[in-house]
Design an enzyme around this catalytic site. Structure first.
Site, PDB file in Angstrom:
ATOM      1  N   ARG A  31     -16.587  29.606 -27.086  1.00 12.15           N
ATOM      2  CA  ARG A  31     -17.203  28.734 -26.089  1.00 12.15           C
ATOM      3  C   ARG A  31     -17.920  29.550 -25.016  1.00 12.15           C
ATOM      4  NH1 ARG A  31     -13.411  26.044 -22.971  1.00 12.15           N
ATOM      5  NH2 ARG A  31     -15.290  25.888 -21.748  1.00 12.15           N
TER       6      ARG A  31
ATOM      7  N   CYS B 109     -11.215  24.250 -20.620  1.00  5.94           N
ATOM      8  CA  CYS B 109      -9.960  24.996 -20.640  1.00  5.94           C
ATOM      9  C   CYS B 109      -8.910  24.324 -19.765  1.00  5.94           C
ATOM     10  CB  CYS B 109     -10.171  26.406 -20.081  1.00  5.94           C
ATOM     11  SG  CYS B 109     -11.132  27.473 -21.134  1.00  5.94           S
TER      12      CYS B 109
ATOM     13  N   LYS C 275     -22.974  32.243 -18.706  1.00  6.06           N
ATOM     14  CA  LYS C 275     -22.479  30.964 -19.243  1.00  6.06           C
ATOM     15  C   LYS C 275     -22.378  29.906 -18.149  1.00  6.06           C
ATOM     16  CE  LYS C 275     -18.099  28.843 -20.197  1.00  6.06           C
ATOM     17  NZ  LYS C 275     -17.308  28.706 -18.986  1.00  6.06           N
ATOM     18  N   ASN C 276     -21.755  30.249 -17.032  1.00  2.96           N
ATOM     19  CA  ASN C 276     -21.495  29.213 -16.034  1.00  2.96           C
ATOM     20  C   ASN C 276     -22.751  28.793 -15.268  1.00  2.96           C
ATOM     21  OD1 ASN C 276     -18.900  28.944 -16.863  1.00  2.96           O
ATOM     22  ND2 ASN C 276     -18.001  30.185 -15.224  1.00  2.96           N
TER      23      ASN C 276
ATOM     24  N   ARG D 184      -7.167  20.142 -13.084  1.00  2.00           N
ATOM     25  CA  ARG D 184      -8.521  20.454 -12.596  1.00  2.00           C
ATOM     26  C   ARG D 184      -9.198  19.146 -12.179  1.00  2.00           C
ATOM     27  NH1 ARG D 184     -11.485  24.400 -16.765  1.00  2.00           N
ATOM     28  NH2 ARG D 184     -12.791  24.864 -14.975  1.00  2.00           N
ATOM     29  N   PRO D 185      -8.813  18.636 -11.001  1.00  2.13           N
ATOM     30  CA  PRO D 185      -9.360  17.345 -10.577  1.00  2.13           C
ATOM     31  C   PRO D 185     -10.860  17.432 -10.298  1.00  2.13           C
ATOM     32  CG  PRO D 185      -8.129  18.376  -8.784  1.00  2.13           C
ATOM     33  CD  PRO D 185      -7.953  19.253  -9.986  1.00  2.13           C
TER      34      PRO D 185
ATOM     35  N   ASP E 211     -11.782  34.248 -13.073  1.00  2.00           N
ATOM     36  CA  ASP E 211     -12.111  34.450 -14.491  1.00  2.00           C
ATOM     37  C   ASP E 211     -11.895  35.896 -14.944  1.00  2.00           C
ATOM     38  OD1 ASP E 211     -12.911  31.823 -14.418  1.00  2.00           O
ATOM     39  OD2 ASP E 211     -15.030  32.291 -14.172  1.00  2.00           O
TER      40      ASP E 211
HETATM   41  N1  EPU Z   1     -10.949  21.383  -7.176  1.00  2.00           N
HETATM   42  C1  EPU Z   1     -10.417  20.226  -6.681  1.00  2.00           C
HETATM   43  N2  EPU Z   1     -11.192  19.087  -6.741  1.00  2.00           N
HETATM   44  C2  EPU Z   1     -12.428  19.074  -7.268  1.00  2.00           C
HETATM   45  C3  EPU Z   1     -12.967  20.275  -7.778  1.00  2.00           C
HETATM   46  C4  EPU Z   1     -12.200  21.431  -7.730  1.00  2.00           C
HETATM   47  O1  EPU Z   1      -9.286  20.191  -6.198  1.00  2.00           O
HETATM   48  O2  EPU Z   1     -13.071  18.015  -7.281  1.00  2.00           O
HETATM   49  C5  EPU Z   1     -10.145  22.650  -7.121  1.00  2.00           C
HETATM   50  C6  EPU Z   1      -9.830  23.187  -8.515  1.00  2.00           C
HETATM   51  O3  EPU Z   1      -8.690  22.577  -9.057  1.00  2.00           O
HETATM   52  C7  EPU Z   1      -9.666  24.661  -8.241  1.00  2.00           C
HETATM   53  C8  EPU Z   1     -10.665  24.925  -7.115  1.00  2.00           C
HETATM   54  O4  EPU Z   1     -10.948  23.652  -6.543  1.00  2.00           O
HETATM   55  O5  EPU Z   1      -8.377  24.921  -7.759  1.00  2.00           O
HETATM   56  C9  EPU Z   1     -11.963  25.565  -7.538  1.00  2.00           C
HETATM   57  O6  EPU Z   1     -12.514  24.864  -8.639  1.00  2.00           O
HETATM   58  P1  EPU Z   1     -14.065  24.816  -8.943  1.00  2.00           P
HETATM   59  O7  EPU Z   1     -14.524  23.400  -8.840  1.00  2.00           O
HETATM   60  O8  EPU Z   1     -14.763  25.838  -8.125  1.00  2.00           O
HETATM   61  O9  EPU Z   1     -14.098  25.232 -10.463  1.00  2.00           O
HETATM   62  P2  EPU Z   1     -14.975  24.621 -11.607  1.00  2.00           P
HETATM   63  O10 EPU Z   1     -16.323  24.289 -11.086  1.00  2.00           O
HETATM   64  O11 EPU Z   1     -14.216  23.588 -12.335  1.00  2.00           O
HETATM   65  C10 EPU Z   1     -15.998  26.921 -12.270  1.00  2.00           C
HETATM   66  C11 EPU Z   1     -16.129  27.700 -13.542  1.00  2.00           C
HETATM   67  C12 EPU Z   1     -14.779  28.284 -13.930  1.00  2.00           C
HETATM   68  C13 EPU Z   1     -14.273  29.152 -12.795  1.00  2.00           C
HETATM   69  C14 EPU Z   1     -14.214  28.340 -11.506  1.00  2.00           C
HETATM   70  C15 EPU Z   1     -13.799  29.158 -10.293  1.00  2.00           C
HETATM   71  C16 EPU Z   1     -17.874  26.516 -14.707  1.00  2.00           C
HETATM   72  C17 EPU Z   1     -18.281  25.647 -15.825  1.00  2.00           C
HETATM   73  N3  EPU Z   1     -16.601  26.817 -14.601  1.00  2.00           N
HETATM   74  O12 EPU Z   1     -15.084  25.871 -12.568  1.00  2.00           O
HETATM   75  O13 EPU Z   1     -14.996  29.081 -15.073  1.00  2.00           O
HETATM   76  O14 EPU Z   1     -12.987  29.630 -13.109  1.00  2.00           O
HETATM   77  O15 EPU Z   1     -15.510  27.770 -11.235  1.00  2.00           O
HETATM   78  O16 EPU Z   1     -14.712  30.160 -10.051  1.00  2.00           O
HETATM   79  O17 EPU Z   1     -18.716  26.981 -13.941  1.00  2.00           O
HETATM   80  C18 EPU Z   1     -14.444  30.118 -17.095  1.00  2.00           C
HETATM   81  O18 EPU Z   1     -15.620  30.503 -17.137  1.00  2.00           O
HETATM   82  O19 EPU Z   1     -13.539  30.540 -17.873  1.00  2.00           O
HETATM   83  C19 EPU Z   1     -14.075  29.137 -16.095  1.00  2.00           C
HETATM   84  C20 EPU Z   1     -12.964  28.425 -16.157  1.00  2.00           C
END
Ligand code: EPU
Length: 419
Positions: free
Chosen positions: A398, A118, A23-24, A123-124, A306
């Site tokens: 989803r 979610c 998915k991701n 989640r900035p 996850d």
């Molecule tokens: N963060 C910031 N600023 C940013 C981006 C991230 O502070 O601009 C922080 C987040 O708040 C978090 C950390 O950095 O504490 C890591 O976040 P990341 O950006 O890596 O997460 P994401 O890209 O939003 C993806 C997956 C998530 C998974 C996370 C961590 C997708 C679509 N989502 O999210 O998957 O938990 O990486 O591995 O790829 C799920 O599949 O259920 C899911 C939530």
């Protein structure tokens, strides 16, 4: 009318399950495809609501989407138009933000609503925005919409304060057409990032180092169509492995890259789960007397955030104390309150949960507060006495492809009802 999932627990599962495409990775590959000038064929697409929403966004952009089979799409951006993305589809998932990087990269301009997804605490997306700005874009946020514009994108060095999956992929996509070399330092190393880089390179991009913490992107002038097969979903695989450990006589999980699951498999081994790890499959045998353990989530190759939610359920069945600490999303513990309703002995505090086991679980009404909480509720429902009713299952839909069919084939009693 809202649907709920019902599970009659207590049946030992047996058989084989084949894992779908990740998915991701998929939710980034679909937006990445728009960077091409010709048709991009992607196979291994999971049947999940996020894909339907992304396809709706492709239609809004006048991109032709041909569904060759359930898991096989041809995305043809030949006649695409860069229109504002202000429809509801954008707010239904978080990954719609990958259109920011893709459209900015291709056209130097994107206007879109705030992405959804979610709620796991704040989640900035500041790192994505800083990356776009470093490449030369101006970013405005007005009336719930991002407006991102650049007269020219220029390669530069970008250091990510946190190794964010989303920011790494978004910057990669914005940089493929930029002038010169972009270097992302402290890049995230998740397998899904390698998958996106592989697609971009097949299209003609010059991305090097994906899978390490330094990625370089040398800008190119054109990208063409290509063929790509998505990597298996390590989180779906991990969820089924946990299900097998919790309630299977014997289960074989096929289409797995075991290396992607090293952190989970070693924890399970520590807990006493009997397993055999093959080249592209994992076999789990019924294991009694599981022992509690401690888990701390970390960016890949550390233990995936996850998977902490489904694993928590197994911990309720293990002897002694277990502890989960989530360093990525300290608020990702709503599943614990739902498990407590089913009889689990769990205490949540400050980014961690303490679990004392084993405790029998009893079927009751629970809520899928987010996608992986939903997965945890499914695991719990399968082992609980009686019937568990899970609401807000749109979260589960989803992210898990054909979940009911896969579980039914393994002998689970799972069905849907309208509420
Ligand atoms: N963060 C910031 N600023 C940013 C981006 C991230 O502070 O601009 C922080 C987040 O708040 C978090 C950390 O950095 O504490 C890591 O976040 P990341 O950006 O890596 O997460 P994401 O890209 O939003 C993806 C997956 C998530 C998974 C996370 C961590 C997708 C679509 N989502 O999210 O998957 O938990 O990486 O591995 O790829 C799920 O599949 O259920 C899911 C939530």
């Amino acid at each position: 009318m809202e649907e709920v999932i019902k599970i009659e627990g207590g049946h030992l599962l047996e058989g084989e399950v084949t894992i779908s495409g990740a998915k991701n990775a998929t939710v980034a590959l679909i937006p990445a495809a728009v960077l091409a000038s010709g048709p991009v064929t992607i196979v291994g697409i999971p049947q999940i609501a996020d894909v339907n929403n992304l396809c709706e966004i492709l239609h809004i952009l006048n991109i032709e989407v041909i569904k060759v089979a359930d898991d096989h799409l041809i995305i043809d951006p030949t006649n695409m138009k860069n229109v504002d993305l202000v429809d509801e589809a954008v707010t239904k998932l978080r990954a719609s933000y990958y259109f920011m990087g893709a459209l900015l990269g291709k056209y130097g301009h994107v206007r879109m609503k705030m992405p959804g997804g979610c709620y796991l605490g704040p989640r900035p997306i500041d790192l994505h925005i800083k990356g776009f700005e470093a490449l030369g874009a101006t970013v405005k946020f007005e009336k719930g919409c991002y407006d991102i514009t650049a007269t020219e994108l220029k390669g530069t060095k970008i250091f990510l304060d946190i190794s964010s999956v989303g920011a790494t992929i978004n910057i990669m996509m914005a940089a493929v057409y930029a002038k010169g070399r972009t270097t992302i330092e402290n890049a995230a190393k998740e397998p899904e990032i390698i998958d996106v880089a592989t697609l971009l390179n097949k299209m003609g991009a010059k991305v090097r180092g994906a899978g390490t913490n330094v990625i370089t992107i040398d800008g190119v002038d054109t990208l063409s169509g290509c063929f790509h097969e998505i990597i298996p979903d390590r989180i779906e695989a991990g969820t089924f492995i946990v299900i097998a450990a919790a309630c299977a006589k014997k289960m074989r999980i096929n289409n797995v890259i075991p290396q992607h699951l090293d952190a989970l498999l070693s924890k399970l081994e520590e807990m006493g789960v009997k397993m055999h790890v093959g080249i592209d499959y994992v076999e789990i045998e019924h294991s009694d007397n599981l022992k509690g353990t401690d888990v701390t989530t970390k960016p890949y190759p550390g233990f995936a955030t996850d998977l902490q939610q489904p694993l928590t359920v197994l911990m309720t069945q293990a002897h002694g104390e277990s502890k989960v600490e989530d360093t990525i999303y300290p608020e990702r513990f709503k599943h614990c309150y739902e498990l407590a309703k089913m009889g689990a002995n769990i205490e949540v505090r400050n980014g961690e949960a303490d679990i004392e086991g084993p405790t029998p679980l009893g079927g009751t009404d629970v809520t899928a507060t987010d996608l992986r909480c939903g997965a945890a509720m499914v695991v719990a429902g399968l082992i609980a006495d009686g019937v568990t009713t899970i609401s807000d299952i749109y979260h589960i839909d989803r992210g898990y492809s054909e979940l009911d069919t896969k579980l039914t084939n393994l002998g689970a009693k799972i069905w849907r009802e309208s509420k």
